[in-house]
Design a protein around this motif. Structure first.
Motif, short mmCIF file in Angstrom:
data_model
loop_
_atom_site.label_atom_id
_atom_site.label_comp_id
_atom_site.label_asym_id
_atom_site.label_seq_id
_atom_site.Cartn_x
_atom_site.Cartn_y
_atom_site.Cartn_z
N SER A 140 0.93 -1.12 0.11
CA SER A 140 -0.02 -0.07 0.20
C SER A 140 0.87 1.21 0.04
CB SER A 140 -1.03 0.13 1.23
OG SER A 140 -1.61 1.32 1.25
N SER A 141 0.49 2.01 -0.97
CA SER A 141 1.36 3.36 -0.74
C SER A 141 0.52 4.46 -0.12
CB SER A 141 1.56 3.81 -2.40
OG SER A 141 0.22 3.91 -3.03
N THR A 142 -0.58 4.12 0.52
CA THR A 142 -1.28 4.97 1.21
C THR A 142 -1.54 4.83 2.56
OG1 THR A 142 -3.44 4.02 0.45
CG2 THR A 142 -2.67 5.71 -0.80
N SER A 143 -1.34 3.60 3.07
CA SER A 143 -1.82 3.18 4.36
C SER A 143 -0.43 2.72 5.27
CB SER A 143 -2.75 2.38 4.46
OG SER A 143 -4.02 2.83 4.11
N ALA A 144 0.20 3.14 6.26
CA ALA A 144 1.31 2.91 7.10
C ALA A 144 0.67 1.71 8.10
CB ALA A 144 2.24 3.71 7.60
N ILE A 145 1.68 0.81 8.18
CA ILE A 145 1.23 -0.13 9.25
C ILE A 145 2.70 -0.73 9.83
CG2 ILE A 145 1.39 -2.29 7.68
CD1 ILE A 145 -0.74 -3.74 9.22
N VAL A 146 2.66 -0.89 11.07
CA VAL A 146 3.73 -1.69 11.73
C VAL A 146 3.51 -3.12 12.37
CG1 VAL A 146 5.41 -1.47 13.57
CG2 VAL A 146 5.24 0.45 12.20
N GLU A 147 4.04 -4.25 11.91
CA GLU A 147 3.93 -5.31 12.45
C GLU A 147 5.14 -6.02 12.75
OE1 GLU A 147 0.24 -7.35 9.85
OE2 GLU A 147 1.97 -6.86 8.94
N LEU A 148 5.49 -6.23 14.04
CA LEU A 148 6.96 -6.37 14.41
C LEU A 148 6.55 -7.79 15.44
CD1 LEU A 148 8.22 -3.19 15.84
CD2 LEU A 148 8.77 -4.46 13.61
N CYS A 149 7.53 -8.68 15.44
CA CYS A 149 7.50 -9.94 16.18
C CYS A 149 8.42 -10.00 17.26
CB CYS A 149 7.75 -11.16 15.25
SG CYS A 149 6.28 -11.69 13.96
#
Length: 361
Positions: A178-187
């Motif tokens: 996605s070039s519009t929505s940021a997300i952070v997913e960390l393990c």
């Protein structure tokens, strides 16, 4: 073939060539100071909270109903940034930061920033934080590794993983990018180092450097020199008996063993023969000797032993006798070494000149 092994002390990466494992040379600080520390993030999706990133569990992805061991923020179009942060609870000397992302979704990691800061604010990180790493791979077909180890030699309290959209390294060709929505997913995020002025396998040894801090692995000071009372390269060893001051370079000569390692003041106030001063580290001056240098020698020619007072050249001044020339002439004796005798009508004469106290011989 490449492998990663995850453990309490970091991520070990090695390569199998035929049947031979080739290990790269590296040194990590041996303590993960982020483990179990308070963590927060810009939002929380599905119960996958920020603290999962510092729980020490690597390899359990996002699972239903908030289980598993990864975090996730909410995917939104506004604001177009997302972040995760851990509070190390102390200003710490960091050496390496390891980041484990969701293995199947590295395209969401693209363009991320890794900062260290001393404040919690994330709205102006380029000014308030130290940039450890920025993913700026511009090839749209190259995705970042889900498993990363980044050197970051800096002092700070907060480690911040930040991402935004659109990323300034351009979009990826992956169909779900996605070039519009940021997300952070960390393990998992592991921060290797120690609180400032601490070092060792469990960050439980203090370095007492005179200036600056020390290396969290071996404790060697940034600048050579220790605070008063400490010695060796890591300035973590107290001065031994009878020594004090910076680098333990001074010696106290107390009559009863024991002095303050910083100031040299004797535990029991009394110096050995030949020494004086608050720390008993100053030699007796000319003509003085004995404990605390309170005794005076009266040698005919200047110079006596500062310990026992014996004259350098034998012979006492008029009026004095003894090995140290510190004994006054007895009654009826006078002159050098008290060798002359006065014969006064009334007993008593000057021990220096021999003149009778009362006239008459």
């Amino acid at each position: 073939m490449e492998f990663y092994i995850h453990g309490e002390h970091g991520i070990l990466h090695f390569i199998i060539l035929g049947c031979v494992a080739v290990f790269p040379e590296f040194v990590y600080s041996s303590y993960n100071i982020a483990l179990g520390k308070p963590a927060s993030q810009s939002s929380e999706f599905g119960g996958w909270g920020a603290n999962k990133v510092v729980d020490g569990v690597i390899g359990k992805d996002v699972e239903p109903h908030g289980t598993g061991s990864c975090s996730s923020t909410i995917t939104t179009g506004s604001p177009r940034d997302a972040w995760w942060r851990v509070d190390l609870e102390h200003i710490s000397r960091i050496k390496t930061i390891n980041v484990t992302y969701r293995e199947l979704y590295p395209f969401r990691l693209s363009g991320f920033y890794l900062y260290v800061s001393n404040i919690t604010a994330v709205d102006n990180l380029p000014s308030t934080g130290h940039l450890c790493y920025h993913d700026n791979i511009r090839d749209p077909d190259v995705l970042p590794s889900f498993n990363q180890s980044r050197p970051c030699t800096v002092d700070g309290r907060y480690v911040i993983f930040y991402n935004r959209r659109p990323a300034d390294n351009g979009p990826k060709s992956h169909m779900y990018y996605s070039s519009t929505s940021a997300i952070v997913e960390l393990c998992e995020v592991q921060v290797y180092g120690c609180p400032v002025n601490m070092f060792g396998p469990a960050c439980n040894i203090t370095c007492h450097c005179d200036v600056g801090g020390c290396d969290p692995d071996n404790g060697i000071c940034d600048v050579t020199g220790c605070q008063s009372g400490w010695m060796e390269q890591s300035c973590s060893t107290e001065c031994g008996p009878g020594t004090f001051g910076a680098d333990c370079a001074h010696t106290c000569h107390c009559s009863t063993p024991g002095c303050n390692i910083e100031t040299g003041h004797c535990t029991v106030t009394e110096c050995k023969e030949g020494w004086q001063g608050n720390a008993c580290d100053a030699e007796c001056g000319d003509g003085r000797f004995g404990q605390n240098c309170i005794q005076t020698c009266h040698c005919a020619l200047p110079g006596c032993d500062r310990f026992n007072g014996s004259c350098t050249i034998t012979g006492c001044e008029s009026g004095w006798t003894g090995v140290a020339c510190d004994i006054a002439c007895p009654e009826k004796q006078f002159g050098r070494e008290c060798k002359q005798i006065c014969h006064c009508a009334v007993p008593g004469c000057d021990r220096f000149s021999g003149q009778c106290t009362r006239p008459g011989c």
